[in-house]
Every structure is written in structure tokens, then in C-alpha cells.
Write an enzyme that holds these catalytic residues in place. Sequence first.
Site, PDB file in Angstrom:
ATOM      1  N   HIS A  56       1.007  -1.039  -0.233  1.00 35.75           N
ATOM      2  CA  HIS A  56       0.098  -0.365  -0.382  1.00 35.75           C
ATOM      3  C   HIS A  56       1.125   1.200   0.177  1.00 35.75           C
ATOM      4  O   HIS A  56       2.386   1.302   0.249  1.00 35.75           O
ATOM      5  CB  HIS A  56      -0.971  -0.099   1.309  1.00 35.75           C
ATOM      6  CG  HIS A  56      -1.545  -0.742   1.182  1.00 35.75           C
ATOM      7  ND1 HIS A  56      -2.036  -1.684   2.461  1.00 35.75           N
ATOM      8  CD2 HIS A  56      -2.601  -2.042   0.544  1.00 35.75           C
ATOM      9  CE1 HIS A  56      -3.209  -2.741   2.205  1.00 35.75           C
ATOM     10  NE2 HIS A  56      -2.906  -2.993   1.124  1.00 35.75           N
ATOM     11  N   LYS A  66       5.689   6.201   6.905  1.00 37.31           N
ATOM     12  CA  LYS A  66       5.918   5.435   7.605  1.00 37.31           C
ATOM     13  C   LYS A  66       6.395   5.264   8.359  1.00 37.31           C
ATOM     14  O   LYS A  66       7.630   4.850   7.926  1.00 37.31           O
ATOM     15  CB  LYS A  66       4.451   4.582   7.137  1.00 37.31           C
ATOM     16  CG  LYS A  66       3.119   4.398   6.390  1.00 37.31           C
ATOM     17  CD  LYS A  66       3.094   3.374   5.294  1.00 37.31           C
ATOM     18  CE  LYS A  66       1.542   3.890   4.874  1.00 37.31           C
ATOM     19  NZ  LYS A  66       1.360   2.567   3.926  1.00 37.31           N
ATOM     20  N   TYR A 126       1.235   2.261  13.258  1.00 36.45           N
ATOM     21  CA  TYR A 126       2.679   3.003  12.478  1.00 36.45           C
ATOM     22  C   TYR A 126       1.891   4.258  13.338  1.00 36.45           C
ATOM     23  O   TYR A 126       0.852   4.437  12.649  1.00 36.45           O
ATOM     24  CB  TYR A 126       2.672   2.272  11.575  1.00 36.45           C
ATOM     25  CG  TYR A 126       1.547   1.802  10.636  1.00 36.45           C
ATOM     26  CD1 TYR A 126       0.409   2.706   9.725  1.00 36.45           C
ATOM     27  CD2 TYR A 126       1.100   0.640  10.783  1.00 36.45           C
ATOM     28  CE1 TYR A 126      -0.036   2.584   8.646  1.00 36.45           C
ATOM     29  CE2 TYR A 126      -0.259   0.250   9.785  1.00 36.45           C
ATOM     30  CZ  TYR A 126      -0.918   1.350   8.827  1.00 36.45           C
ATOM     31  OH  TYR A 126      -2.172   0.951   8.303  1.00 36.45           O
ATOM     32  N   ASP A 163      -6.848  -6.256  -1.740  1.00 35.77           N
ATOM     33  CA  ASP A 163      -5.363  -6.352  -2.162  1.00 35.77           C
ATOM     34  C   ASP A 163      -5.321  -7.894  -2.857  1.00 35.77           C
ATOM     35  O   ASP A 163      -4.707  -7.869  -3.857  1.00 35.77           O
ATOM     36  CB  ASP A 163      -4.226  -7.022  -0.852  1.00 35.77           C
ATOM     37  CG  ASP A 163      -4.249  -5.789   0.426  1.00 35.77           C
ATOM     38  OD1 ASP A 163      -3.919  -4.705  -0.325  1.00 35.77           O
ATOM     39  OD2 ASP A 163      -3.358  -5.816   1.310  1.00 35.77           O
TER      40      ASP A 163
END
Length: 187
Positions: A56, A66, A126, A163
Site C-alpha cells: 500500500h 510511515k 504505525y 489486496d
Amino acid sequence: MTSPVQLIRPRRFGDARGWFTETYNRDAFAAIGIDCAFVQDNHSLSVPAFTLRGLHFQTPPAGQDKLVRCIRGRIFDVAVDLRRGSPTYGQWVGAELSAENGDQLFIPIGFAHGFVTLEPDCEVTYKCSGLYAPANDGGIAWDSVGIDWPIPAGVTPELSEKDKVQPALSDFDSPFDYDGRPLAPLA
């Protein structure tokens, strides 16, 4: 010059009670070339082992740096270079992150991110430098990059419906520009 993707090993201070660690310090991160402001924290739980989330990213102008860590269980975390013009375009790096080792992976804008859980009941948190922007949400197929995922032979990873239908890297027209820092192996 530091690699854009960095493996960070926060120091732990332990005694009979357990341990303490500082997982983020703006000044310490700036000293190693990570100079972004985080504005959103995310937390995921993946119940089955070999749940795969990714690959992603968010496209400009809503890109996200991130800082990823696993707070329960173990994951194999990866970053894929998507910066057009990069000599390392399409290459990836990965590291095992676990609650036990406390390691973190910094993934800057211009890289796809994904992970696979290596045991049941993994929790991942995250920090993101940008807010979630559904119109800029993107991804590439987890199996189109040549990542050496640590998934046992004969095991199919658990994937989200999203996904399962991501485009292959070869069909991806990158909106990210190369910043002059090639991807390097993780230290």
C-alpha cells in the site's frame, strides 16, 4: 547519505520490572535524516498467521511517510521503491519486526509498504506523516515484485478483497519522483 528506508533499533532500558524504550523522538530522528511530522497513528490486529497486508501507499499530494512497529507477535515488513527514475525502482527491503526485538521500519513517501504476519494475533502500529486520503489510496499486487515472503510452501496468505485485485508492478504508472537517494540494504 542515508538510505530512504531505515531500520531503527530503539534502545531498551531493562531491570527486574521489565523494560522502557523511547519509540519516537523528533530530534533523534531528524539527526538520522528522518525529518517529518507525524499526524496520524494506525493500529491493526491480524488474527490468522500469514495474513498479508499490502502493498500500500498514498499518491501525491497526500503521500505518507510511515514508522512501523509490531507490538504483539512477529511480522516480516517490506518497503518497495516506486520512485520513477530511481536506480532501485521495483527493488525491496524487508525486516522482521516483533514485540520482542522492538525494531521499527521507517518507510518514506515513494515506497509501497506491506507485511505478512509470522504467527497468530499480531498487532502492528504505525505513525503516518499524512492523513488517510481515500482518493489517493493505492497499491500494487503483493506477488508482483519478487519479494521473498517467508510463507511456507503450500500456504496461501490471508488477503483482503482489495489486496486480491491490486495491479502488478509492471502495470503501475508511478506518480513518485526519485529524490537522489537509492534504496540500500537495511543495516
